[in-house]
Design a protein around this motif. Structure first.
Motif, PDB file in Angstrom:
ATOM      1  N   UNK A  79      -7.866  -8.025   9.285  1.00  0.00           N
ATOM      2  CA  UNK A  79      -7.903  -9.166   9.934  1.00  0.00           C
ATOM      3  C   UNK A  79      -9.102  -9.486  10.821  1.00  0.00           C
ATOM      4  N   UNK A  80      -9.313 -10.979  10.843  1.00  0.00           N
ATOM      5  CA  UNK A  80     -10.589 -11.178  11.598  1.00  0.00           C
ATOM      6  C   UNK A  80     -10.850 -10.762  13.168  1.00  0.00           C
ATOM      7  N   UNK A  81     -11.901 -10.010  13.370  1.00  0.00           N
ATOM      8  CA  UNK A  81     -11.920  -9.464  14.780  1.00  0.00           C
ATOM      9  C   UNK A  81     -11.160  -8.040  14.849  1.00  0.00           C
ATOM     10  N   UNK A  82     -10.727  -7.747  14.053  1.00  0.00           N
ATOM     11  CA  UNK A  82     -10.099  -6.185  13.983  1.00  0.00           C
ATOM     12  C   UNK A  82     -11.033  -5.187  13.480  1.00  0.00           C
ATOM     13  N   UNK A  83     -10.432  -3.904  13.861  1.00  0.00           N
ATOM     14  CA  UNK A  83     -11.453  -2.895  13.294  1.00  0.00           C
ATOM     15  C   UNK A  83     -10.993  -2.541  11.871  1.00  0.00           C
ATOM     16  N   UNK A  84     -12.090  -1.830  11.272  1.00  0.00           N
ATOM     17  CA  UNK A  84     -11.588  -1.392   9.852  1.00  0.00           C
ATOM     18  C   UNK A  84     -10.115  -0.820   9.654  1.00  0.00           C
ATOM     19  N   UNK A  85      -9.544  -1.068   8.649  1.00  0.00           N
ATOM     20  CA  UNK A  85      -8.062  -0.730   8.352  1.00  0.00           C
ATOM     21  C   UNK A  85      -8.448   0.838   8.016  1.00  0.00           C
ATOM     22  N   UNK A  86      -8.353   1.581   9.145  1.00  0.00           N
ATOM     23  CA  UNK A  86      -8.559   3.198   8.988  1.00  0.00           C
ATOM     24  C   UNK A  86      -7.442   3.639   8.562  1.00  0.00           C
ATOM     25  N   UNK A  87      -7.392   4.840   7.626  1.00  0.00           N
ATOM     26  CA  UNK A  87      -6.283   5.530   7.473  1.00  0.00           C
ATOM     27  C   UNK A  87      -6.444   6.712   6.659  1.00  0.00           C
ATOM     28  N   UNK A  88      -5.668   7.812   6.988  1.00  0.00           N
ATOM     29  CA  UNK A  88      -5.657   9.076   6.299  1.00  0.00           C
ATOM     30  C   UNK A  88      -4.691   8.868   4.935  1.00  0.00           C
ATOM     31  N   UNK A  89      -3.379   8.776   5.333  1.00  0.00           N
ATOM     32  CA  UNK A  89      -2.451   8.531   4.324  1.00  0.00           C
ATOM     33  C   UNK A  89      -2.189   6.911   3.900  1.00  0.00           C
ATOM     34  N   UNK A  90      -2.055   6.817   2.603  1.00  0.00           N
ATOM     35  CA  UNK A  90      -1.852   5.646   2.086  1.00  0.00           C
ATOM     36  C   UNK A  90      -0.211   5.839   1.306  1.00  0.00           C
ATOM     37  N   UNK A  91       0.774   4.819   1.736  1.00  0.00           N
ATOM     38  CA  UNK A  91       1.982   4.774   1.133  1.00  0.00           C
ATOM     39  C   UNK A  91       2.203   3.450   0.841  1.00  0.00           C
ATOM     40  N   UNK A  92       2.727   3.278  -0.548  1.00  0.00           N
ATOM     41  CA  UNK A  92       3.214   1.942  -0.999  1.00  0.00           C
ATOM     42  C   UNK A  92       4.586   1.955  -0.932  1.00  0.00           C
ATOM     43  N   UNK A  93       5.283   0.551  -0.767  1.00  0.00           N
ATOM     44  CA  UNK A  93       6.619   0.498  -0.490  1.00  0.00           C
ATOM     45  C   UNK A  93       6.965  -0.091  -1.871  1.00  0.00           C
ATOM     46  N   UNK A  94       8.439  -0.529  -1.753  1.00  0.00           N
ATOM     47  CA  UNK A  94       9.019  -0.885  -3.221  1.00  0.00           C
ATOM     48  C   UNK A  94       8.400  -2.237  -3.556  1.00  0.00           C
ATOM     49  N   UNK A  95       7.806  -3.040  -2.687  1.00  0.00           N
ATOM     50  CA  UNK A  95       7.168  -4.174  -3.192  1.00  0.00           C
ATOM     51  C   UNK A  95       5.592  -4.184  -3.641  1.00  0.00           C
TER      52      UNK A  95
END
Ligand code: SF4
Lengths: 570, 99
Positions: free
Chosen positions: A399-415
């Motif tokens: 989102x505008x003005x927010x930091x990078x979407x940093x992540x180690x783990x990624x997990x997808x949900x049912x959608x």
């Protein structure tokens, strides 16, 4: 290497160590071993001069020449029993795990038609043997230090066990140099593959930072710098009791320095695994122990090889994020064909993949992935959706003005929305990005970020908090996070998954314990693994019939093992 | 140290590591190891003299006759750098002794 200790000091303290440690789960003693209800191939009793009958000793049998080891644990009477359907007739090496004790080389001849009997009489470990028996968590619990100092040790076993720093004789200054060097190894480096970042020489061309000096000084205060033994008592956790000993554990040796990082079991019963240091998608057949490796070509000569996250889509294809090679590799298991997708900036700097989730790609034909590194240090974490039909990458911006979407783990949900877990002790949020709109929602936590996780059938996110020593669950219906403290401090919680019936399973990087929590009662059962292995990703094998028990697959990342933990009691 | 691999074994295995993982694979011959980034002698803090009884010749990263897995250039068996270790490289830190 100096590895001597004061014998009197170590052994005198050894058997009283448990009382001073963090809370251990209260386990209910079971009146009878579940194993006893099955026909046995090998039975016996473990006892020692010091304790008499020994409970919670993990006893292992491995047929000579085999790559498969089967383990059970002794009950309150010291009795153990290997089911007949797990040990074929033959000659087996028998080993055991009980901190403070060793067993002389032992074999058992198992014949068809009746159980072999073998009583084990372990003797006290020598001072050196005992020091080598401590798990990473036990070293952290033994060593003096502030919580902050102890937390700094958790990063060591990303690549190697704590024995290396703790047995070293480096002083504070020398250790600061070592700590500094550790920051320029790649995330998948190991002592056997000491990969460096492409710009390591440039990065090392400075003195150690204050933080590196502080960690160096701390390690030098607890290692063998200028002394022959550790200046603190070495403590081990109490052995398991009760139902934690009602378990069968099968350990598979992998060939040729394999370094499994993620495992997943498919519908046919094959166990797929990524290899942290080699260009393969790999498959274990648990029935035979046979390993098949599907090579992935190299795209970036001179950059580290190996993969991290492995997932399977609904068509059965296996996907693996090949880290330093900046590739997503796809295997069609039916044809054996391997194809690769390259990251948009694959040839720029150290652009690399870690996580890639195709599990719910059937929803919209897209997988989620992210890259780190790359040409822009101000925007080094990039989140992408990838269209499977075309291989097109679309970056999803924060989102505008927010930091990078940093992540180690990624997990997808049912959608096929995606959660991001930032493995950072100070991180007070996880996030979820909507697959259709690209909108990102931030979810508040007290602290501790997240490392890895899974989605359950109710679309709830289960995640580990490596630094905060918790398992967590986020329910999007109520927008509520629930957290559970692990029963052992400094466990290095890596992954957690719900079996969709009753039990939450987890694996830790430092304890050599596999955790199962009864979600109804909150009771923890902590299964001790037969060897130290440094577990990472887990895959829960759901119960095959109503009323049955789930089991769990995981891996020994640093010693080339796949492990299956099957409880025998609810 | 019990449960670890001898230095000689480790050196051989480091060499073998370059050609790892061939058994049981399909088309495994296509797999080629990567030439890895090494540190310069300067940033590695390499010195020509040993440090006490520690020297390159007894380090598992030493590659006969005058190379090193992690430091570039000609390496003397009587030199030293802070990456020296008495642990076998193959001991990836998973404890095994006595268990
Ligand atoms: S001491 Fe340093 S330079 Fe010498 S062999 Fe070992 S890692 Fe290489």
């Amino acid at each position: 290497m100096k590895s001597t200790t004061s014998l009197g000091g170590v052994l005198a303290r050894l058997f009283f160590a448990g009382a001073g440690l963090a809370a251990w789960p209260a386990l209910t003693a079971s009146p009878a071993m579940a194993q006893a209800q099955r026909a046995a191939a090998l039975t016996g009793k473990v006892s020692s001069l010091e304790e008499g009958a020994m409970e919670g000793v993990v006893v292992s049998a491995k047929r000579k020449g085999s790559t498969i080891m089967v383990s059970v644990a002794s009950n309150a009477q010291g009795q153990f029993s290997f089911p007949a359907d797990r040990l074929e007739p033959g000659v087996y090496d028998v080993t055991m795990r009980a901190a403070g004790y060793v067993l002389a080389p032992t074999t058992a001849a198992i014949a068809a038609g009746g159980p072999a009997q073998l009583d084990l009489k372990p003797t006290r470990a020598t001072k050196d043997q005992y020091a080598l028996q401590l798990s990473n968590a036990e070293w952290i619990l033994s060593a003096p230090g502030t919580p902050q100092q102890k937390l700094s040790l958790l990063r060591c076993f990303d690549c190697h066990g704590l024995q290396r720093p703790i047995f070293s004789n480096k002083n504070a200054q020398e250790m600061a140099v070592t700590v500094q060097r550790m920051t320029v190894h790649t995330a998948n480096a190991s002592p056997n593959y000491p990969f460096f970042q492409y710009d390591a020489v440039e990065k090392l061309n400075r003195p150690p930072s204050k933080g590196e000096e502080d960690v160096g000084a701390y390690i030098a205060s607890i290692n063998l710098n200028g002394r022959d033994t550790w200046p603190y008592p070495l403590k081990t956790l109490p052995r398991p009791k009760g139902k934690a000993n009602q378990v069968i554990i099968t350990t598979y040796d992998l060939p040729d320095l394999a370094a499994p990082h993620d495992t997943l079991r498919d519908k046919e019963g094959n166990v797929w695994f990524s290899d942290f240091q080699h260009q393969f998608i790999s498959k274990l057949d648990p029935k035979t122990g046979k390993v098949t490796r599907y090579p992935v070509p190299v795209s970036k000569p001179g950059f580290p090889t190996g993969g991290l996250m492995i997932t399977q889509d609904k068509d059965g294809n296996i996907w693996e994020g090949m880290m330093g090679q900046a590739q997503i590799a796809k295997l069609n298991p039916k044809t054996g064909e391997v194809s690769i997708l390259l990251a948009p900036e694959w040839d720029k700097g150290d652009t690399r993949f870690t996580m890639i989730d195709a599990l719910h790609s059937d929803v919209d034909g897209k997988l989620w992935t992210k890259t780190n590194g790359g040409p822009d240090p101000q925007h080094s974490n990039k989140l992408y959706q990838v269209e499977l039909a075309t291989g097109k990458f679309t970056e999803v911006l924060p989102p505008a003005g927010k930091r990078d979407i940093a992540a180690y783990g990624l997990v997808t949900d049912l959608e096929n929305n995606v959660y991001g877990l930032d493995n950072n002790a100070a991180q007070k949020q996880i996030w979820r990005t909507n697959a259709k709109t690209g909108e990102t929602k931030y979810i508040d936590l007290p602290d501790g970020g997240g490392r890895r996780g899974h989605i359950d059938s109710q679309n709830r996110l289960w995640f580990s908090q490596f630094y905060a020593n918790r398992y967590g669950m986020y329910d999007p219906k109520t927008d509520k996070v629930t957290l559970w403290e692990l029963p052992t401090s400094y466990a290095g919680a890596y992954d957690v998954q719900y079996d969709d019936v009753k039990y939450v399973w987890g694996a830790d990087m430092s304890t050599d314990l596999v955790q199962r929590m009864d979600l109804d009662s909150g009771e923890w059962t902590s299964y001790l693994l037969p060897i130290s292995i440094n577990t990472r990703h887990i895959d829960v094998q759901k119960a095959s019939a109503p009323g049955g028990l789930s089991s769990m697959w995981t891996e020994g990342q640093q010693n080339g093992k796949i492990v299956h933990i099957e409880p025998l009691a609810p | 140290m019990a449960g670890t691999i001898s230095r000689r074994g480790a050196i051989q295995n480091l060499g073998a590591a370059a050609a790892c993982g061939l058994a049981g694979s399909t088309r495994a011959q296509e797999y080629k190891p990567q030439a890895q980034v090494k540190l310069s002698k300067a940033v590695a803090r390499y010195q020509d003299a040993p440090k006490g009884n520690e020297s390159c010749g007894s380090c598992p990263y030493f590659v006969l006759p005058k190379g090193c897995v992690t430091v570039e250039g000609d390496i003397s068996p009587t030199a030293w750098c802070p990456m020296y270790t008495s642990f076998a490289a193959l001991d990836r830190g998973a404890h095994s002794a006595g268990r």
